[in-house]
Scaffold this active site. Structure first.
Site, mmCIF file in Angstrom:
data_model
loop_
_atom_site.group_PDB
_atom_site.id
_atom_site.type_symbol
_atom_site.label_atom_id
_atom_site.label_comp_id
_atom_site.label_asym_id
_atom_site.label_seq_id
_atom_site.Cartn_x
_atom_site.Cartn_y
_atom_site.Cartn_z
ATOM 1 N N LYS A 145 0.839 -1.205 0.000
ATOM 2 C CA LYS A 145 0.000 0.000 0.000
ATOM 3 C C LYS A 145 0.876 1.259 0.000
ATOM 4 C CE LYS A 145 -3.562 2.750 0.341
ATOM 5 N NZ LYS A 145 -4.652 2.869 1.309
ATOM 6 N N LYS B 109 -2.215 12.188 4.863
ATOM 7 C CA LYS B 109 -2.067 11.274 6.012
ATOM 8 C C LYS B 109 -1.319 10.012 5.573
ATOM 9 C CE LYS B 109 -5.158 8.398 6.880
ATOM 10 N NZ LYS B 109 -5.322 6.988 6.438
#
Lengths: 304, 304
Positions: free
Chosen positions: A179, A247
């Protein structure tokens, strides 16, 4: 909407975190025939899921006691860590149950969760996703799972209700590592597509033909296909919000530091997204990065 | 190899510039049933085309007198300008003939060539390509053409012998403008894919599954598909050479300056490619940019 053919074995699933991504993912699990108990900070999405057939947990302990599989889809690593490691959710889970953490965090945190789960006889997967809220709604997410083969096999029917590209990419933490790489590429490609389009819109060309030419050559990319029109038409409804991408890029930076890799393009893309955030665009779709590129060429330059 | 079905009307084509790209493009034109006269600086490729059925021009005047369509595929804007604007090739061409310049240069130079051609009753197209030498050999180039509709229709049968994505992207100079955007995106996406893979190879993951996961999500791109294996296996045979990509990025920079657009990602990608060139990699495939990313994390740092 994912298939609700009823071919999937219905599982008792506890789902925690009904945000922009979690809510449609939970709906697709329900539509696929699973028995859902849900928990979330805001009441609205819980009521929506209850109306669709889920039950609402009075607390995490009730949810943990109910579930054969617990899925967490929480907004930040801090919240994930709090719920899983500090508030005792793992300890409340049934022995032999499955934990699938689908939020994004560092591989290091994922490994700590795996280790704690293992000590309690719980099988764990880190299984973050790519595809945005549109992918979550359509049930076409890309899911990258790290953990044991046995855990992956158990989770596969659940994954098929939420995604179309479902990959077992390695052991504990591997899903989060992939990811992170995904977020590096998404940030850089998005920035690059934005920069190319900022140049294109200053040229005298037939834009639809030009986009088709670009898509048909080496410059072709998924983000060009799904984001070019939005960027050129200044449409920035999320989608995937600037603040969430930032983030995730903070997590990427933590991971890259831990393995000792310097990421200059990601750093530049991060700063361009921060420029959008600093200018009031935190809640816009991340394709608003094109405003940072455009803005660079129309500064209000003053001085002596 | 492109189809040689014989359905295309054979044209008398003069082809100038038989380099890494031009030679296979000329061969595909010949295979499609056109009558070719060729000219090039080096004797080897000329002999090769003659052996395949082309004739060799004794000079540009003979080639211009022969051709219904002249195609130029020259290595730099300087050489293109010299051949087309200074050495009188356009003036030697038959009235009503077609000029197709397939090299890469600024839209501004392309417009000057169009203007000069128009004054001589010659129809012109700027039609640069993307796809590398593999695309040139396979006849699968992406061709971006700028010029009149009539010129585009006349050139279409020739384009179909060399490419599969054939787009009329606007008037004079539009082909070069889109090519510039293409090079911006190719440089940035290549750099970004390299950076992602440099992170991936430091992570504990199943690499083939990870690549499949990345390709199936928002990070998907043509360059990831065609270059990831080469980058991960340190195979840098060209392909598209670092020095040629840097040459194109110089043209991009000239164009961006002329239209007043700041390109920070392209600048960074350019500097990373220059780092590869400075380290002896000018003749390597541009995917060797990953060596610049890797190298940043293993500098020989010394000092007091």
């Amino acid at each position: 909407m994912a298939s609700s053919s009823g071919n999937e074995t219905g599982l008792r699933v506890g789902f925690i975190g009904l945000g922009l991504m979690g809510k449609p993912m939970a709906k697709n699990l329900l539509a696929a025939g699973n028995h859902l108990m849900v928990a979330s900070r805001s009441r609205g999405p819980v009521d929506e899921l209850v109306a669709a057939g889920a039950s609402a947990a009075t607390g995490l302990a009730e949810l943990a006691g109910f579930a054969e599989a617990v899925i967490t889809m929480l907004p930040t690593p801090a919240v994930t860590s709090e719920v899983l490691l500090e508030e005792g959710l793992l300890e409340s889970m049934r022995p032999g149950a499955l934990l699938v953490d689908m939020g994004t965090e560092t591989p290091e945190l994922a490994k700590r969760i795996h280790a704690r789960a293992e000590g309690l006889g719980i099988e764990a997967l880190d299984a973050p996703v790519s595809g945005g809220d549109t992918g979550a709604i359509a049930g076409t997410l890309s899911i990258m799972a790290g953990g044991s083969e046995s855990a992956f096999r158990r989770a596969a029917p659940l994954f098929r209700a939420m995604g179309t590209s479902i990959r077992h990419v390695g052991g504990a933490g591997a899903g989060q590592a992939v990811k992170a790489v995904n977020q590096v590429m998404v940030a850089g490609i998005l920035a690059t597509v934005a920069e190319g389009l900022a140049l294109l819109e200053r040229a005298e060309v037939d834009v639809p033909e030009a986009l088709a030419a670009l898509a048909g050559g080496r410059a072709g990319s998924t983000l060009l296909e799904v984001k070019a029109a939005q960027m050129l038409e200044h449409r920035y409804q999320p989608g995937f919000r600037v603040e969430l991408h930032l983030k995730d890029l903070g997590i990427v930076e933590d991971f890259a530091r831990s393995v000792g890799v310097s990421l200059p393009f990601t750093a530049l893309a991060t700063q361009m997204l921060r420029a959008v955030e600093a200018s009031g665009g935190a809640m816009l779709d991340h394709c608003a990065i094109i405003e940072a590129v455009r803005g660079l060429s129309r500064l209000e330059v003053s001085g002596e």
